[in-house]
Design a protein around this motif. Sequence first.
Motif, mmCIF file in Angstrom:
data_model
loop_
_atom_site.group_PDB
_atom_site.id
_atom_site.type_symbol
_atom_site.label_atom_id
_atom_site.label_comp_id
_atom_site.label_asym_id
_atom_site.label_seq_id
_atom_site.Cartn_x
_atom_site.Cartn_y
_atom_site.Cartn_z
ATOM 1 N N ARG A 1 0.831 -1.210 0.000
ATOM 2 C CA ARG A 1 0.000 0.000 0.000
ATOM 3 C C ARG A 1 0.865 1.260 0.000
ATOM 4 N NH1 ARG A 1 -3.614 -2.725 4.235
ATOM 5 N NH2 ARG A 1 -5.318 -3.570 2.974
ATOM 6 N N VAL A 2 1.956 1.221 0.737
ATOM 7 C CA VAL A 2 2.894 2.348 0.736
ATOM 8 C C VAL A 2 3.489 2.510 -0.659
ATOM 9 C CG1 VAL A 2 5.095 3.196 1.645
ATOM 10 C CG2 VAL A 2 3.393 2.214 3.203
ATOM 11 N N ASP A 3 3.867 1.395 -1.277
ATOM 12 C CA ASP A 3 4.395 1.446 -2.646
ATOM 13 C C ASP A 3 3.347 2.008 -3.603
ATOM 14 O OD1 ASP A 3 6.754 0.276 -1.742
ATOM 15 O OD2 ASP A 3 6.140 -1.755 -2.329
ATOM 16 N N LEU A 4 2.099 1.596 -3.424
ATOM 17 C CA LEU A 4 0.993 2.084 -4.253
ATOM 18 C C LEU A 4 0.839 3.598 -4.101
ATOM 19 C CD1 LEU A 4 -1.445 1.343 -6.058
ATOM 20 C CD2 LEU A 4 -2.713 0.886 -3.973
ATOM 21 N N ALA A 5 0.913 4.074 -2.870
ATOM 22 C CA ALA A 5 0.828 5.516 -2.633
ATOM 23 C C ALA A 5 1.983 6.249 -3.314
ATOM 24 C CB ALA A 5 0.821 5.804 -1.129
ATOM 25 N N GLY A 6 3.153 5.647 -3.304
ATOM 26 C CA GLY A 6 4.310 6.252 -3.974
ATOM 27 C C GLY A 6 4.104 6.361 -5.471
ATOM 28 N N GLU A 7 3.499 5.343 -6.066
ATOM 29 C CA GLU A 7 3.218 5.396 -7.507
ATOM 30 C C GLU A 7 2.203 6.490 -7.816
ATOM 31 O OE1 GLU A 7 4.939 3.831 -9.691
ATOM 32 O OE2 GLU A 7 5.894 2.304 -8.457
ATOM 33 N N LEU A 8 1.170 6.613 -6.990
ATOM 34 C CA LEU A 8 0.173 7.671 -7.196
ATOM 35 C C LEU A 8 0.812 9.050 -7.051
ATOM 36 C CD1 LEU A 8 -2.829 6.078 -5.275
ATOM 37 C CD2 LEU A 8 -2.596 6.332 -7.764
ATOM 38 N N GLU A 9 1.693 9.186 -6.076
ATOM 39 C CA GLU A 9 2.397 10.447 -5.887
ATOM 40 C C GLU A 9 3.276 10.759 -7.096
ATOM 41 O OE1 GLU A 9 4.575 12.693 -2.200
ATOM 42 O OE2 GLU A 9 4.963 10.559 -2.439
ATOM 43 N N ALA A 10 3.905 9.736 -7.662
ATOM 44 C CA ALA A 10 4.743 9.940 -8.845
ATOM 45 C C ALA A 10 3.903 10.406 -10.028
ATOM 46 C CB ALA A 10 5.486 8.649 -9.191
ATOM 47 N N ILE A 11 2.714 9.820 -10.205
ATOM 48 C CA ILE A 11 1.823 10.245 -11.292
ATOM 49 C C ILE A 11 1.500 11.726 -11.141
ATOM 50 C CG2 ILE A 11 -0.504 10.016 -12.257
ATOM 51 C CD1 ILE A 11 -0.317 6.995 -11.432
ATOM 52 N N ASP B 1 1.895 7.379 -17.387
ATOM 53 C CA ASP B 1 1.120 6.202 -17.779
ATOM 54 C C ASP B 1 1.809 4.904 -17.348
ATOM 55 O OD1 ASP B 1 -0.961 7.676 -18.845
ATOM 56 O OD2 ASP B 1 -0.219 7.539 -20.915
ATOM 57 N N GLU B 2 3.128 4.883 -17.398
ATOM 58 C CA GLU B 2 3.857 3.706 -16.904
ATOM 59 C C GLU B 2 3.617 3.523 -15.410
ATOM 60 O OE1 GLU B 2 7.926 4.321 -18.048
ATOM 61 O OE2 GLU B 2 7.603 3.485 -20.049
ATOM 62 N N GLU B 3 3.571 4.621 -14.685
ATOM 63 C CA GLU B 3 3.289 4.548 -13.243
ATOM 64 C C GLU B 3 1.884 4.002 -13.000
ATOM 65 O OE1 GLU B 3 5.785 4.903 -11.281
ATOM 66 O OE2 GLU B 3 7.091 5.836 -12.754
ATOM 67 N N ARG B 4 0.943 4.354 -13.874
ATOM 68 C CA ARG B 4 -0.415 3.814 -13.744
ATOM 69 C C ARG B 4 -0.404 2.291 -13.881
ATOM 70 N NH1 ARG B 4 -1.268 8.725 -16.190
ATOM 71 N NH2 ARG B 4 -2.820 10.011 -15.143
ATOM 72 N N GLN B 5 0.453 1.790 -14.768
ATOM 73 C CA GLN B 5 0.575 0.337 -14.892
ATOM 74 C C GLN B 5 1.108 -0.249 -13.590
ATOM 75 O OE1 GLN B 5 2.503 -1.117 -18.423
ATOM 76 N NE2 GLN B 5 2.951 -3.092 -17.482
ATOM 77 N N HIS B 6 2.062 0.422 -12.981
ATOM 78 C CA HIS B 6 2.577 -0.042 -11.693
ATOM 79 C C HIS B 6 1.474 -0.059 -10.643
ATOM 80 C CE1 HIS B 6 6.797 1.565 -12.995
ATOM 81 N NE2 HIS B 6 6.450 0.472 -13.658
ATOM 82 N N VAL B 7 0.599 0.942 -10.675
ATOM 83 C CA VAL B 7 -0.538 0.977 -9.748
ATOM 84 C C VAL B 7 -1.354 -0.304 -9.899
ATOM 85 C CG1 VAL B 7 -2.764 2.102 -9.271
ATOM 86 C CG2 VAL B 7 -0.696 3.484 -9.527
#
Length: 104
Positions: A26-36, A60-66
């Motif tokens: 979840r922390v990693d997910l939040a980091g990806e959203l922050e990067a977007i 868009d690549e970060e969205r894939q990570h999400v």
Amino acid sequence: MVQIGNPFVANVPKQLSAEELVQALRVDLAGELEAIIGYEAHAMATTDERVKKVLYHIADEERQHVGELQQLIYLLNPNEQNHVEKGKQEIIEQQSRGFQPPMQ
């Protein structure tokens, strides 16, 4: 926030339990959203179309990570997917009623 210069900042000093791993994801997910948010903010702040194109592509690549992280969370905690699906259905139902009456 990344602490550049410390290569060990992200090391975890132990093996994570399943619950801890879900929290870490979840922390990693939040980091990806922050990067977007950051990439899109930078793209919106420039008039250089080349830079915009690359930054939106990276976002868009970060969205894939999400999606990948969310799927890992669902794999480890299937009940979480049930809650997310219930939330989606609530919005679909509200949308079909034109968001009237107000959500409760």
